[in-house]
Design an enzyme around this catalytic site. Sequence first.
Site, PDB file in Angstrom:
ATOM      1  N   ASP A 117     -22.932 -21.137  10.056  1.00 34.17           N
ATOM      2  CA  ASP A 117     -22.621 -22.492   9.609  1.00 34.17           C
ATOM      3  C   ASP A 117     -21.149 -22.736   9.867  1.00 34.17           C
ATOM      4  O   ASP A 117     -20.330 -21.829   9.685  1.00 34.17           O
ATOM      5  CB  ASP A 117     -22.952 -22.646   8.109  1.00 34.17           C
ATOM      6  CG  ASP A 117     -23.134 -24.097   7.697  1.00 34.17           C
ATOM      7  OD1 ASP A 117     -22.201 -24.896   7.911  1.00 34.17           O
ATOM      8  OD2 ASP A 117     -24.201 -24.428   7.155  1.00 34.17           O
TER       9      ASP A 117
ATOM     10  N   LEU B 257     -19.651 -25.169   8.236  1.00 36.36           N
ATOM     11  CA  LEU B 257     -19.282 -25.883   7.005  1.00 36.36           C
ATOM     12  C   LEU B 257     -19.012 -27.363   7.252  1.00 36.36           C
ATOM     13  O   LEU B 257     -18.266 -28.007   6.506  1.00 36.36           O
ATOM     14  CB  LEU B 257     -18.067 -25.199   6.340  1.00 36.36           C
ATOM     15  CG  LEU B 257     -18.245 -23.691   6.110  1.00 36.36           C
ATOM     16  CD1 LEU B 257     -17.000 -23.110   5.452  1.00 36.36           C
ATOM     17  CD2 LEU B 257     -19.486 -23.386   5.269  1.00 36.36           C
TER      18      LEU B 257
ATOM     19  N   ARG C  50     -20.876 -29.905   6.806  1.00 35.48           N
ATOM     20  CA  ARG C  50     -21.337 -30.805   5.752  1.00 35.48           C
ATOM     21  C   ARG C  50     -20.283 -30.957   4.656  1.00 35.48           C
ATOM     22  O   ARG C  50     -20.042 -32.066   4.165  1.00 35.48           O
ATOM     23  CB  ARG C  50     -22.669 -30.267   5.187  1.00 35.48           C
ATOM     24  CG  ARG C  50     -23.308 -31.138   4.137  1.00 35.48           C
ATOM     25  CD  ARG C  50     -23.741 -32.466   4.726  1.00 35.48           C
ATOM     26  NE  ARG C  50     -23.950 -33.439   3.668  1.00 35.48           N
ATOM     27  CZ  ARG C  50     -22.995 -34.144   3.085  1.00 35.48           C
ATOM     28  NH1 ARG C  50     -21.731 -34.016   3.471  1.00 35.48           N
ATOM     29  NH2 ARG C  50     -23.264 -34.993   2.147  1.00 35.48           N
TER      30      ARG C  50
ATOM     31  N   ASN D   5     -22.992 -33.380  18.598  1.00 31.87           N
ATOM     32  CA  ASN D   5     -23.240 -32.159  17.836  1.00 31.87           C
ATOM     33  C   ASN D   5     -24.703 -31.732  17.931  1.00 31.87           C
ATOM     34  O   ASN D   5     -25.004 -30.573  18.228  1.00 31.87           O
ATOM     35  CB  ASN D   5     -22.883 -32.371  16.364  1.00 31.87           C
ATOM     36  CG  ASN D   5     -23.171 -31.127  15.533  1.00 31.87           C
ATOM     37  OD1 ASN D   5     -22.456 -30.136  15.632  1.00 31.87           O
ATOM     38  ND2 ASN D   5     -24.254 -31.157  14.755  1.00 31.87           N
TER      39      ASN D   5
ATOM     40  N   THR E  23     -37.931 -34.403  12.015  1.00 30.98           N
ATOM     41  CA  THR E  23     -38.069 -35.457  11.010  1.00 30.98           C
ATOM     42  C   THR E  23     -39.307 -36.298  11.285  1.00 30.98           C
ATOM     43  O   THR E  23     -39.663 -36.526  12.448  1.00 30.98           O
ATOM     44  CB  THR E  23     -36.837 -36.388  11.013  1.00 30.98           C
ATOM     45  OG1 THR E  23     -37.124 -37.530  10.187  1.00 30.98           O
ATOM     46  CG2 THR E  23     -36.502 -36.887  12.403  1.00 30.98           C
TER      47      THR E  23
ATOM     48  N   SER F 198     -32.839 -44.687  14.007  1.00 30.89           N
ATOM     49  CA  SER F 198     -31.383 -44.568  13.901  1.00 30.89           C
ATOM     50  C   SER F 198     -30.918 -43.577  14.954  1.00 30.89           C
ATOM     51  O   SER F 198     -31.730 -42.858  15.552  1.00 30.89           O
ATOM     52  CB  SER F 198     -30.968 -44.051  12.517  1.00 30.89           C
ATOM     53  OG  SER F 198     -31.282 -42.670  12.402  1.00 30.89           O
TER      54      SER F 198
ATOM     55  N   TYR G  54     -29.371 -40.854  14.355  1.00 33.42           N
ATOM     56  CA  TYR G  54     -29.797 -39.545  13.863  1.00 33.42           C
ATOM     57  C   TYR G  54     -31.241 -39.237  14.267  1.00 33.42           C
ATOM     58  O   TYR G  54     -31.534 -38.185  14.829  1.00 33.42           O
ATOM     59  CB  TYR G  54     -29.668 -39.471  12.338  1.00 33.42           C
ATOM     60  CG  TYR G  54     -30.604 -38.450  11.738  1.00 33.42           C
ATOM     61  CD1 TYR G  54     -30.376 -37.088  11.923  1.00 33.42           C
ATOM     62  CD2 TYR G  54     -31.755 -38.841  11.046  1.00 33.42           C
ATOM     63  CE1 TYR G  54     -31.259 -36.146  11.420  1.00 33.42           C
ATOM     64  CE2 TYR G  54     -32.635 -37.905  10.546  1.00 33.42           C
ATOM     65  CZ  TYR G  54     -32.386 -36.561  10.733  1.00 33.42           C
ATOM     66  OH  TYR G  54     -33.267 -35.632  10.262  1.00 33.42           O
ATOM     67  N   HIS G  55     -32.145 -40.152  13.948  1.00 32.54           N
ATOM     68  CA  HIS G  55     -33.553 -39.896  14.287  1.00 32.54           C
ATOM     69  C   HIS G  55     -33.723 -39.739  15.800  1.00 32.54           C
ATOM     70  O   HIS G  55     -34.527 -38.938  16.268  1.00 32.54           O
ATOM     71  CB  HIS G  55     -34.435 -41.036  13.774  1.00 32.54           C
ATOM     72  CG  HIS G  55     -34.514 -41.117  12.279  1.00 32.54           C
ATOM     73  ND1 HIS G  55     -33.815 -42.056  11.547  1.00 32.54           N
ATOM     74  CD2 HIS G  55     -35.184 -40.373  11.372  1.00 32.54           C
ATOM     75  CE1 HIS G  55     -34.072 -41.883  10.259  1.00 32.54           C
ATOM     76  NE2 HIS G  55     -34.890 -40.868  10.112  1.00 32.54           N
TER      77      HIS G  55
ATOM     78  N   LYS H 170     -33.321 -36.299  17.132  1.00 33.56           N
ATOM     79  CA  LYS H 170     -34.475 -35.408  16.938  1.00 33.56           C
ATOM     80  C   LYS H 170     -35.547 -35.659  17.994  1.00 33.56           C
ATOM     81  O   LYS H 170     -36.342 -34.766  18.303  1.00 33.56           O
ATOM     82  CB  LYS H 170     -35.054 -35.602  15.535  1.00 33.56           C
ATOM     83  CG  LYS H 170     -34.063 -35.316  14.406  1.00 33.56           C
ATOM     84  CD  LYS H 170     -33.866 -33.834  14.157  1.00 33.56           C
ATOM     85  CE  LYS H 170     -32.940 -33.612  12.977  1.00 33.56           C
ATOM     86  NZ  LYS H 170     -32.930 -32.245  12.453  1.00 33.56           N
TER      87      LYS H 170
ATOM     88  N   GLN I 178     -40.119 -33.156   9.037  1.00 29.90           N
ATOM     89  CA  GLN I 178     -40.035 -33.170   7.590  1.00 29.90           C
ATOM     90  C   GLN I 178     -39.916 -34.589   7.039  1.00 29.90           C
ATOM     91  O   GLN I 178     -39.313 -35.462   7.669  1.00 29.90           O
ATOM     92  CB  GLN I 178     -38.821 -32.350   7.171  1.00 29.90           C
ATOM     93  CG  GLN I 178     -38.716 -32.120   5.660  1.00 29.90           C
ATOM     94  CD  GLN I 178     -37.677 -31.069   5.293  1.00 29.90           C
ATOM     95  OE1 GLN I 178     -38.036 -29.980   4.868  1.00 29.90           O
ATOM     96  NE2 GLN I 178     -36.425 -31.373   5.466  1.00 29.90           N
TER      97      GLN I 178
ATOM     98  N   VAL J 229     -36.610 -35.253   1.524  1.00 27.23           N
ATOM     99  CA  VAL J 229     -36.609 -34.164   0.551  1.00 27.23           C
ATOM    100  C   VAL J 229     -36.105 -34.680  -0.792  1.00 27.23           C
ATOM    101  O   VAL J 229     -35.158 -35.463  -0.850  1.00 27.23           O
ATOM    102  CB  VAL J 229     -35.720 -33.005   1.052  1.00 27.23           C
ATOM    103  CG1 VAL J 229     -35.758 -31.845   0.059  1.00 27.23           C
ATOM    104  CG2 VAL J 229     -36.181 -32.545   2.429  1.00 27.23           C
TER     105      VAL J 229
END
Lengths: 402, 402
Positions: free
Chosen positions: A31, A33, A35, A119, A145, A187, A189-190, A193, A216, A219
């Site tokens: 990771d 970090l 986030r 990223n 997702t 979006s 983001y989506h 994926k 997913q 959550v």
Amino acid sequence: MRVLVLGGDGFCGWPTSLYLSEQGHEVTILDNLSRRKIDVDLEVGSLTPITPVGDRLRAWRQVSGREVGFIDLDLATEYHQLTSVLLDRRPEAIVHFAEQRAAPYSMRSPATKRYTVDNNVRATHNLLAALVETGIDAAIAHLGTMGVYGYGWSGSAPIPEGYLTVKVPTPDGELEREILHPANPGSVYHMTKTLDQLLFAFYAKNDGLRITDLHQGIVWGTQTDQTAADERLINRFDYDGDYGTVLNRFLMQAAIGHPLTVHGTGRQTRAFIHIKDTVRCVDIAIRNPPKAGERPMVLNQVTETHRVIDLAKLVADTTGSEIAYLPNPRLEAEENELAVRNDHFLALGLRPTTLSEGLLTEVKEVAAKYADRIDARKIISRSVWRAGMPCAVDLVPAQQSA
Amino acid sequence: MRVLVLGGDGFCGWPTSLYLSEQGHEVTILDNLSRRKIDVDLEVGSLTPITPVGDRLRAWRQVSGREVGFIDLDLATEYHQLTSVLLDRRPEAIVHFAEQRAAPYSMRSPATKRYTVDNNVRATHNLLAALVETGIDAAIAHLGTMGVYGYGWSGSAPIPEGYLTVKVPTPDGELEREILHPANPGSVYHMTKTLDQLLFAFYAKNDGLRITDLHQGIVWGTQTDQTAADERLINRFDYDGDYGTVLNRFLMQAAIGHPLTVHGTGRQTRAFIHIKDTVRCVDIAIRNPPKAGERPMVLNQVTETHRVIDLAKLVADTTGSEIAYLPNPRLEAEENELAVRNDHFLALGLRPTTLSEGLLTEVKEVAAKYADRIDARKIISRSVWRAGMPCAVDLVPAQQSA
């Protein structure tokens, strides 16, 4: 199994790492970090007081007697370090959470759009290229997702697990073809994926990589049995307008007397999964990988669907909260139905943790316990899908206006 | 129109820039000269003696009296310079050639795989994000590839222009849906063009960008009327195993007495277009963009299809060359049929330049004129799709063995 958890310090990654460790896997977290660092940029923090990763790992050792390794590594840029880690640890499974995962953040600015694409695509592709280069035959379980499918595309047919059988007209009659479900991301983001899916399809076909893509739902929940074992192990809880997820936000809002923020009509139906099931699903996935030469296995990591407004009303009814209808920052249909197949996980033994008053109360109690850590100015979503779309002003929590 | 040509120093980009300039457009080239720099890495060069870009532009000014601008800019990494250029030049159309475009190079090594993905995805996404940020309403014409469709997927149906109507089964009967043709890329390079398609679909939908994706066949030929007007304007001619394209390579091989290198059976059918038609198609595309709010327009930029072995035999018959059957470095079917629709360009006025003895001879004469620039050790393809696949040893040209 020897398992690497990429992005193992995040909201899903951390409880997954501990759960896999508890199951007896030899876990190493990779990771950078990011986030935590994005929180610094957004001037916000987890509602829960998460501890530094070093403290987390020491606490886990004390509580469980088990070692979880940690390597600070940026998958998108530190390719050669990644190959070294692969050759050194020789993982049998790799869980890949290492992507920017908030839709609102991905639409916030040109910089966050570009970060999300740069990223996510490079992290995934570097992982695939590194497995091919090193010859390490680890099964990948990637967090995708439900958002790759879009909503309302296939009428009354439930969303299948990744692949769709369609009929293609030809001069010699109709051909039946199984295709990757058409991509309908909502979006940036989506969208990343959906790009990942094409990377996976190619590397599975060309190089025989074994890949499972876990599509997913949203959550909810915070703690698992492992993260609840010691306060230093506590999982993060995002309440802000960019990273907070809808049901957890309603429960946080109820806990501090803030109106429940529903965007648009609230008649959008969404898929959900409790964090305790996320961690179990990932374990099931890495124990049941596809074979080399097979196409990527796609599993819908979802246990139930709900309309956003119904969740708001449920929380309002049990807590006496008000509902505030705010402008929708997203470009999406005002209303949609959603039915999702999740046959694979049920067949592999998942017993779904569905919405229950007890679990809702648990989340609300976590939020209430740390309510003094909430910055009410961070609750409203400020990211809009197009420049100039309206967004709400801050709403004042009851306790502050009283 | 004010036109930016991204990648305007390359094999397609340079003749396109001159053609658009000749048509009266105000042309500015953006290019980081990556194609020339990759030649440095590969220790190879254009068969034709291309001049530095500054010399090219001065020659064009002398020959035509027209100015073509040039800006050295890396689209994948210099986002802010890109937004400055957009705001300064305010283009009405943008032609996007700025991607690594060789399939063998994209499979050569982990580094070239990663470069191809990192460069192509980021260049395209930066362009889209920059148009949204600046609000510049330029129509994009992007060079895609026939390779996004794969081969042999839809039986006897010709490959449509981007979108395919399929029937989706539901509990309430079949739904008809028009989908982006399923992606079946054969290399990392082709895969990046399938990623571009998803980026385009999202930004057209979310932001109303006007995008045309030109799914081009294999380009052959070297010169256009503009590049032939002065030797300093000569177009590049790639003959090496990574960047050389099949028909041009056969003609180069014939010119120097090298066996014609056919990989596998040669019974693969491919789509072709002459460079003179490439430049016309791009002009047609930027004059006929989609409207804001419409999905990306996809045009198959193709004029004919041929089996590789038939082209080899045609060249062998007219030149007396031998054919050498070499191992196929690609993972692909030994044989495929291919029919492609290109209705749009025909309707918009393209009169195809198809295979003719005169044009073949012209290419061969170019190759013969500069034959002393050929390094015969660079002719054989060395990039293989998986580690350990066989590749041929160097074959000796007749003039050297004699």
